[in-house]
Design an enzyme around this catalytic site. Structure first.
Site, PDB file in Angstrom:
ATOM      1  N   ASP A 100       0.857  -1.181   0.000  1.00  0.00           N
ATOM      2  CA  ASP A 100       0.000   0.000   0.000  1.00  0.00           C
ATOM      3  C   ASP A 100       0.893   1.231   0.000  1.00  0.00           C
ATOM      4  OD1 ASP A 100      -2.116   1.749   0.193  1.00  0.00           O
ATOM      5  OD2 ASP A 100      -2.379   1.471   2.345  1.00  0.00           O
ATOM      6  N   SER A 141      -4.250   3.565   0.422  1.00  0.00           N
ATOM      7  CA  SER A 141      -5.497   2.830   0.623  1.00  0.00           C
ATOM      8  C   SER A 141      -5.925   2.873   2.080  1.00  0.00           C
ATOM      9  CB  SER A 141      -5.334   1.371   0.179  1.00  0.00           C
ATOM     10  OG  SER A 141      -4.816   1.298  -1.122  1.00  0.00           O
ATOM     11  N   TYR A 142      -4.962   2.745   2.972  1.00  0.00           N
ATOM     12  CA  TYR A 142      -5.272   2.777   4.403  1.00  0.00           C
ATOM     13  C   TYR A 142      -5.887   4.122   4.784  1.00  0.00           C
ATOM     14  CZ  TYR A 142      -4.588   2.482   9.461  1.00  0.00           C
ATOM     15  OH  TYR A 142      -4.788   2.475  10.828  1.00  0.00           O
ATOM     16  N   GLY A 143      -5.249   5.205   4.361  1.00  0.00           N
ATOM     17  CA  GLY A 143      -5.769   6.521   4.694  1.00  0.00           C
ATOM     18  C   GLY A 143      -7.138   6.765   4.097  1.00  0.00           C
ATOM     19  N   SER A 183      -9.377   4.522   3.194  1.00  0.00           N
ATOM     20  CA  SER A 183     -10.392   3.661   3.816  1.00  0.00           C
ATOM     21  C   SER A 183     -10.812   4.203   5.175  1.00  0.00           C
ATOM     22  CB  SER A 183      -9.866   2.230   3.950  1.00  0.00           C
ATOM     23  OG  SER A 183      -8.776   2.146   4.865  1.00  0.00           O
TER      24      SER A 183
END
Length: 259
Positions: free
Chosen positions: A92, A150-152, A154
């Site tokens: 990611d 993607s983490y941020g 999501s």
């Protein structure tokens, strides 16, 4: 009756202990059943382990329906899990370089499972006059970074979901708020390089770094009647990480060098 997802992790275990100390019974829900049981066993008959798969909507439904059937109600839902697999962490990266499958996986786990948990818990809460939902975001949802796209994104979706739940069900007695943890010294973070911790620590505005118990204390407050007039909010627990201008640490170094 409280449900803590990701309950086998550092923050989940701390939240379980805090909820139990406040008089709650807790379902420690995690994909790792053995670790969830280890956490639950610390609290005798006040905590119960339950294995579930956040990537499977029917598994999330079974967790909510099973808890309500066994205990008669769901008062608190603490959505506290995240996709932190090695693939998710290492692949990611930037918008261009992150594979679609990593983006889709993190969206499904970090945002989709929270949606499913709310979807299946809310009817049980409404049947008993309301409840409290606490979601977990991150500072990465509030400011951009050079990786973890993607983490941020999501977790930013979780912030928006919180406001929609509060708007749609607040008048019916459901409060939904989000905690954005900062640098928290879980066992995973303790294994990070000292250089990384030192770099990040320079931007914390408190004398110490965060502990899982700091997040647990805030979660307990948001679960309690004492926070009864707080709904749809994002509350950072990050030692002031995002409270200052980005160049503050460097300017402080420059001033110290000139003094």
């Amino acid at each position: 009756m409280a449900i803590v997802t990701g309950g086998a992790g550092g923050i989940g275990a701390a939240a379980t202990a805090r909820f139990v100390s406040e008089g709650a019974h807790v379902v420690v829900a995690d994909i790792d059943e053995a670790r969830a049981k280890e956490v639950a066993d610390r609290h005798g008959d006040k905590a119960f382990a339950c294995a579930f798969d956040a990537a499977d909507n029917e598994s999330v439904r079974a967790l909510m329906d099973g808890t309500a059937a066994r205990f008669g109600r769901i008062d608190v839902l603490y959505n506290n899990l995240a996709q932190l697999s090695e693939v998710a962490v290492t692949q990611d990266t930037t918008v261009v370089d992150t594979p679609f499958e990593v983006w889709n996986d993190l969206m499904a786990i970090n945002a989709g499972s929270y949606f499913a948990a709310c979807k299946f818990a809310i009817p049980h809460m409404l049947a008993n006059g309301g409840g409290a939902i606490i979601n977990t975001a991150t500072g990465c949802a509030l400011a951009g970074d050079v990786r973890r796209t993607s983490y941020g994104a999501s977790k930013a979706a979780v912030v928006a979901l919180t406001k929609y739940v509060a708007t749609q069900y607040g008048k019916q007695g459901i409060r939904c708020n989000t905690i954005a943890p900062g640098l928290i010294l879980t066992e995973t973070l303790k294994r990070a390089s000292p250089e990384l911790l030192n770099l990040m620590s320079r931007h914390i505005l408190t004398p110490r770094l965060g502990q899982p118990e700091d997040i647990a204390a805030l979660a307990a407050f948001l679960a309690s009647d004492e926070s009864g007039y707080i709904n749809g909010e994002l509350i950072a627990c990050d030692g002031g990480l995002l409270a200052h201008l980005p160049q503050t640490a460097e300017i402080e170094d420059l001033m110290n060098a000139q003094s």
